[in-house]
Write an enzyme that holds these catalytic residues in place. Structure first.
Site, short mmCIF file in Angstrom:
data_model
loop_
_atom_site.label_atom_id
_atom_site.label_comp_id
_atom_site.label_asym_id
_atom_site.label_seq_id
_atom_site.Cartn_x
_atom_site.Cartn_y
_atom_site.Cartn_z
N GLU A 464 0.78 -1.24 0.00
CA GLU A 464 0.00 0.00 0.00
C GLU A 464 0.82 1.29 0.00
OE1 GLU A 464 -4.10 -1.75 1.98
OE2 GLU A 464 -2.85 -0.43 3.21
N GLU A 561 -7.26 -7.50 -1.53
CA GLU A 561 -7.66 -7.26 -0.14
C GLU A 561 -9.09 -6.76 -0.11
OE1 GLU A 561 -5.59 -4.94 2.72
OE2 GLU A 561 -3.59 -5.66 2.14
#
Length: 909
Positions: A464, A561
């Site tokens: 991320e 995710e």
């Protein structure tokens, strides 16, 4: 201390886990220094025995200085441990055999983290990276008789803080974790497990210790440090070759012959070679005989996982001086990013052995805060649980650790594909020379150690961090943003990516996750929108919108995710809490929740479709609340996963062709609310039972659009099927279906999702007596000409809290725990089949609707395998009003229904 001395050849120890045996005429000595050491703190007020491998927290607990670190608020109470400096000390006696060797190395497979090593009072070296192996030449420092080895460890918290203070030119965010995490600051300035300073699902335990083995290695000529092998396929010549890499440490130049052979494939090659003094890396390639039929490694659900034995033999003057064997698996992997007809952007899917594979699975986090407490049984149980839920992939998340060899060996054997992150997560990182240098060494060592495993299908640079830069998580001023982008490119592209590509030519490297992949590269490695569903992989979370509404989800190319929180079972929480903690508004439940507003978000999401617990008994209200969060989580993740699976074959408004669904997260690090489907300790949450169905190879999925019911047939199989949808309409008050509808038989190609049923809901209900959305629900399955294919699924026509006709069930469950496994009067196929007494037809109907009888025995067997059994069945007289609709409407796995009906969390663990 007790020394473990081993005579062996110079190929005797290998970080590559597939080494079977070694024979050599050139002896080498290995002296294990594992076992009992002494541990002391900085001022000497604490002195205690400590096991190596191990960590300070484990040692303190084992010797009774602290209680369970996971108990109640101990994560805060024991903060002092990581604020102190600690020293490990051991003594050993030098043997005559070892003293005469030409070279003696002191080897640390893992030091956590900032250490100063001394031998007999003389400084040997320092360590700065938890993920690196260190060795030091110590022959001249050893003495006859007793030798004293010390490892001094600095407080990781204070070290990180000092490193941050030394970085004066600009801030490297984030400075600290959110307050709700009760964590420590500046973890991005130290190369250790990032989540050890806290995360939104885990505690802050910044560990220190010798977390892997310690030993002496002595040899005269050379030793083989590591063997790795990477099979590569040449399409032009239709031929396999195996690239074999040897990492050698030589005292002097060594010349001879090297023979590589794979007898089962009738393939052998011999090379004239020499090894220069010091550490050198040598590559050799064996061509596989084209007349041999190579058996390929396949992901779970797509084939077997065969391997071959690679023999490596060394000769000097025609005498055999060493021989070692390792496993070789053959498979190809490609990440396909190419234009998609009818859609902007690029595809994003994996092709294994030329076959497109839909990745089904979850994300893996550290199993325990203290890595020395991760046992082989724990790893085996978690990975087998993934396979039992029909998963074929796990993403090893970038804020934890590179897992131990056994993890990857089991994944190889079970056919679990691994998306391997490097250990950088949710932060910017410094780019000073020393930091870059230790990262490069970390990447080299980890890629060399892991690249032989066929289970690993891709490397990814971080978790991320591209998204953090692109969407400005850290409020970086626009004028300073180019500086952070330069640092980002320097770390992940100019260094990590470059090292990976040099070390492993067989796999693609992604710079981040989520990412737009090839498009991110075109945009200078930081895309304007890394969450663009037309490219790469996407992380998506939404806790406030109705999770039953599939329209809220992005129709992405690959969902790496997504998820929803739930609480673990009461039996999991009970050992780390006391009676005053057992309410949803207690200090304990607030302290355990590390995600901002997480407890409220779970209740608000559950309240959209279920009655909330309202029992007058506080304990019952608490356990009902824990339970309803699991119901909510299971149904939410089921809805989202089924949306991704049915999107694999179609493009809607330019979006679709989804080819991966990895929900967050598989496992837990402690007993707390999280996104996991398996609780700390190994118990399956309701979500994991659901996953058995929604990850099935053949699956029916229903959804509504414009008040029309659609049913899709999804197939991961290689062969085509001809299937029909069978829809049963049930009233909430009747045992038998009100009516049954059958679609026509349709072709479902292998590896596709096809619509097989379509009908307006109003029309469907009009043909089923007095059914309305409030009084009836649907079950449906797929059938071919002879039998049902895949599990039975369900579709609610209204929220269960609005359903009409529900009554409280009254079910009695008989059973007992005997000999470490559940047993009772009914045993089927070696697994438990509890004796049920249904008091009404309504309850029998609920059982059928909730699970589908055809796979109940299989699910029981899965539940009982490898579980921790703690108590016998209990009997519950009644269920609360809020639980009635939950149990009656929503429990797909019938053992979970029974668990709730019996009001015990250990009925099926």
């Amino acid at each position: 201390m007790l020394l473990h001395v081993r005579l062996s050849g110079w190929a005797c120890w290998c970080l590559f886990s597939g080494v079977f045996s070694v024979f050599s005429l050139q002896q080498r000595l290995t002296v294990s220094l594992n076992g009992k050491w002494r541990l002391s703190n900085s001022n000497g007020s604490l002195l205690l025995p400590a096991q190596v491998p191990g960590c300070v927290h484990s040692a303190l607990q084992q010797q009774g200085y602290i209680t369970d670190p996971y108990f109640r608020f101990n994560d805060v109470s024991y903060r002092w441990i990581a604020l102190d400096n600690w020293t490990y000390t051991t003594t050993f006696t030098l043997s005559a055999e070892l003293s005469v060797k030409q070279k003696v190395l002191l080897v640390f497979d893992g030091v956590d983290t900032v250490g100063s090593i001394s031998l007999n009072g003389i400084a040997v070296g320092k360590t700065y990276n938890m993920f690196c192996r260190y060795d030091f030449s110590v022959k001249d420092l050893l003495k006859d008789g007793e030798n004293v080895l010390q490892v001094g460890l600095l407080s990781p918290i204070l070290y990180a803080s000092e490193q941050r203070k030394a970085h004066t030119s600009y801030v490297v965010p984030p400075e600290c974790p959110p307050d709700v995490q009760k964590g420590e600051c500046h973890v991005n300035f130290i190369r250790k497990e990032q989540s050890s300073f806290s995360w939104d699902w885990g505690p802050s335990f910044p560990t220190m210790g010798l977390w892997k083995g310690v030993r002496l290695e002595a040899f005269d000529i050379l030793q083989l440090i590591q063997v790795s092998s990477v099979p590569l396929y040449n399409d032009a010549f239709s031929q396999w070759r195996v690239q074999v890499e040897l990492l050698i440490d030589a005292v002097q130049t060594a010349r001879g012959q090297l023979t590589l052979s794979i007898p089962e494939l009738d393939s052998e090659q011999t090379f004239q070679t020499h090894f220069n003094p010091g550490k050198t890396k040598s590559n050799f390639t064996i061509l596989i005989n084209t007349a041999s039929q190579v058996k390929l490694w396949w992901p779970n659900g797509h084939g077997e996982q065969p391997f071959y034995r690679l023999t490596i033999r060394g000769f000097q003057d025609e005498f055999l001086i060493f021989s070692t064997e390792s496993k070789v698996y053959f498979r190809t992997v490609e990440l396909i990013q190419e234009p998609v007809v009818g859609s902007p952007g690029l595809s994003f899917y994996f092709r294994i052995n030329g076959k497109p594979i839909f990745l089904k699975g979850s994300n893996w986090i550290p199993v325990h805060s203290f890595q020395d407490q991760v046992t082989p049984d724990v790893l085996k149980n978690l990975l087998q649980s993934a396979v039992d839920a029909n998963m074929n992939a796990l993403r090893v998340w970038g804020g934890g650790v590179y897992e131990q060899d056994l993890f990857y060996e089991i994944c190889d054997e079970l056919g679990i594909m691994v998306w391997q992150d490097f250990m950088f997560a949710c932060a910017m990182y410094p780019t000073e020379t020393d930091f870059i240098q230790t990262v490069r060494e970390e990447v080299v060592q980890q890629v060399q150690r892991l690249k032989s495993h066929p289970s690993i299908i891709i490397w990814s640079g971080n978790n991320e961090n591209e998204a953090a830069l692109a969407t400005d998580w850290f409020d970086i001023p626009a004028s300073q943003r180019p500086k952070y982008i330069r640092d980002y490119v320097m770390l992940y592209v100019d260094n990590i990516k470059k090292v990976v590509q040099e070390e492993d030519p067989s796999r693609l490297f992604l710079v981040s996750s989520p990412t737009n992949g090839a498009e991110s590269e075109q945009e200078g490695w930081v895309a304007e929108n890394p969450y663009d569903p037309h490219y790469g992989d996407v992380h998506f979370y939404s806790y406030i919108l109705d999770c039953w509404d599939w329209r809220t989800f992005p129709r992405t190319r690959f969902a790496s995710e997504y998820g929803f929180q739930s609480w673990p079972s009461f039996s999991t929480l009970q050992p780390v809490s006391i009676k005053e903690d057992w309410s949803y508004g207690s200090n304990f439940t607030s302290h355990r929740q590390h995600h901002e507003d997480g407890n409220q978000q779970m209740i608000l999401q559950a309240a959209l479709h279920f009655h909330l617990p309202n029992a007058t008994d506080p304990l019952k209200r608490f356990t009902d609340t824990l339970y309803i969060t699991q119901v909510m989580q299971a149904q939410c993740v089921k809805t989202q996963t089924e949306f991704y699976r049915r999107s694999r074959s179609e493009i809607i408004e330019g979006e679709g062709h989804t080819m991966g669904a990895l929900y967050w997260q598989l496992n837990d690090i402690w007993q707390a609310p999280s996104w996991s489907s398996i609780e700390f300790g190994g118990k399956w949450k309701m979500l994991h039972y659901f996953a058995q169905s929604f990850f099935a190879a053949v699956l029916p999925v229903a959804f509504e659009e414009d008040d029309t019911l659609f049913i899709y047939a999804i197939s991961d199989l290689s062969r085509d099927l001809k299937l029909r949808a069978v829809v049963n309409v049930f009233s909430w008050t009747e045992l038998d279906p009100v009516c049954t509808l059958n679609s026509s038989m349709l072709l479902v190609p292998g590896g596709s999702a096809v619509a097989v049923f379509k009908q307006p809901v109003a029309t469907l209900l009009a043909g089923c007596g007095n059914c309305t959305r409030l009084t009836c629900l649907l079950t449906f399955q797929l059938e071919d000409d002879s039998s049902q294919q895949g599990p039975t699924n369900h579709h609610f026509l209204c929220s269960p809290k609005d359903a009409q006709g529900l009554r409280r069930p009254n079910i009695t469950v008989f059973g007992a725990a005997t000999g470490g496994s559940w047993a009772d009067p009914a045993l089927v196929g070696g697994c438990v089949l509890p004796v049920l007494s249904f008091n009404t037809k309504e309850e029998e109907l609920a059982m059928r609707v909730a699970s589908g009888e055809e796979h109940s025995v299989r699910q029981q067997r899965t539940s009982l395998r490898g579980s921790v059994k703690t108590s016998a069945f209990e009997e519950q007289e009644d269920m609360s009003e809020s639980s009635t609709s939950t149990w009656r409407c929503c429990l797909i796995s019938w053992q979970t229904s029974l668990r709730r009906a019996a009001q015990t969390d250990v009925l099926f663990i």
